[in-house]
Design an enzyme around this catalytic site. Sequence first.
Site, PDB file in Angstrom:
ATOM      1  N   HIS A   1      -1.329  -6.097  -1.800  1.00  0.00           N
ATOM      2  CA  HIS A   1      -1.423  -4.963  -2.648  1.00  0.00           C
ATOM      3  C   HIS A   1      -0.163  -4.923  -3.644  1.00  0.00           C
ATOM      4  O   HIS A   1       1.102  -4.987  -3.298  1.00  0.00           O
ATOM      5  CB  HIS A   1      -1.598  -3.613  -1.687  1.00  0.00           C
ATOM      6  CG  HIS A   1      -1.863  -2.439  -2.908  1.00  0.00           C
ATOM      7  ND1 HIS A   1      -3.109  -2.156  -3.247  1.00  0.00           N
ATOM      8  CD2 HIS A   1      -1.131  -1.331  -3.318  1.00  0.00           C
ATOM      9  CE1 HIS A   1      -3.087  -1.092  -4.123  1.00  0.00           C
ATOM     10  NE2 HIS A   1      -1.766  -0.730  -4.164  1.00  0.00           N
TER      11      HIS A   1
ATOM     12  N   ASP B   1      -6.161  -0.001   1.966  1.00  0.00           N
ATOM     13  CA  ASP B   1      -4.693  -0.011   1.707  1.00  0.00           C
ATOM     14  C   ASP B   1      -3.818   0.655   2.835  1.00  0.00           C
ATOM     15  O   ASP B   1      -2.904   1.155   2.319  1.00  0.00           O
ATOM     16  CB  ASP B   1      -4.282   0.273   0.175  1.00  0.00           C
ATOM     17  CG  ASP B   1      -4.900  -0.585  -0.842  1.00  0.00           C
ATOM     18  OD1 ASP B   1      -5.117  -1.992  -0.722  1.00  0.00           O
ATOM     19  OD2 ASP B   1      -5.487  -0.009  -1.713  1.00  0.00           O
TER      20      ASP B   1
HETATM   21  C1  GRF Z   1      -3.075  -9.075  -7.013  1.00  0.00           C
HETATM   22  O1  GRF Z   1      -2.295  -8.541  -7.876  1.00  0.00           O
HETATM   23  C2  GRF Z   1      -3.121  -8.780  -5.734  1.00  0.00           C
HETATM   24  O2  GRF Z   1      -2.198  -7.693  -5.355  1.00  0.00           O
HETATM   25  C3  GRF Z   1      -4.371  -7.606  -5.744  1.00  0.00           C
HETATM   26  O3  GRF Z   1      -5.268  -8.235  -6.589  1.00  0.00           O
HETATM   27  C4  GRF Z   1      -4.533  -9.051  -7.401  1.00  0.00           C
HETATM   28  C5  GRF Z   1      -5.174 -10.287  -7.398  1.00  0.00           C
HETATM   29  O4  GRF Z   1      -4.718 -11.279  -8.493  1.00  0.00           O
HETATM   30  N1  GRF Z   1      -4.946  -7.253  -4.425  1.00  0.00           N
HETATM   31  P1  GRF Z   1      -5.169 -12.805  -8.587  1.00  0.00           P
HETATM   32  O5  GRF Z   1      -6.730 -12.721  -8.876  1.00  0.00           O
HETATM   33  O6  GRF Z   1      -4.982 -13.494  -7.286  1.00  0.00           O
HETATM   34  O7  GRF Z   1      -4.531 -13.374  -9.643  1.00  0.00           O
END
Ligand code: GRF
Length: 195
Positions: free
Chosen positions: A104, A145
């Site tokens: 998260h 979360d």
């Molecule tokens: C990340 O910022 C993660 O923390 C959240 O979703 C985003 C995914 O980014 N859960 P990506 O698709 O891996 O670039």
Amino acid sequence: MTRIAIFASGNGSNAENLICNLTYGRVVLLLCNKPGAYVLQRAQRLHVPTVLFSREELEDPDHEHSVLKLLKTHKIDFIILAGFLWKIPADLIRTWPQKIVNIHPALLPKYGGQGMYGDRVHKTVIENGEEKSGITIHIVDRQYDHGHIIYQESIQIYSSDTPETLALRIHILEHLRFPKAVDDYLKQLFKDPAV
Ligand code: GRF
């Protein structure tokens, strides 16, 4: 070898980074709920099999093509949520206890929960005048979360930060830390040197 499945819904930069950099286990399956999501191309480029699934297939364990059955067929030991937005059903949590983790982009327990994802998180953090934000990696339980935190790291928020610059800096931190944090957790969890 620890067999890992990643769930992702979108861009998939974390999924790609995990596929390339996890050492204590191997990503053998990428599951996605969004047709056309870029993460599918990333995984295919790296020769990781991909599966697209529907909400029914995730939520109904008796469905002919249920996600639960699929994970069992692929003998999955561990699951990583990397940008996956749907709630994980209880039967998956029961089947893989302490073995599903999520990342998260904020310092939980603040700025988490249903609807708190993507740019909304960074916008709210800045609007509230927080001095710090960061990343949290936690075990997945029945609440969004919410589960036990296995890794957390903070960064300073600058007065010049916008939601976009903060998002970028947090994304970079995720890329730097996520594989190692998962590797460390896997080592503890499986205590099996023969990986
Ligand atoms: C990340 O910022 C993660 O923390 C959240 O979703 C985003 C995914 O980014 N859960 P990506 O698709 O891996 O670039």
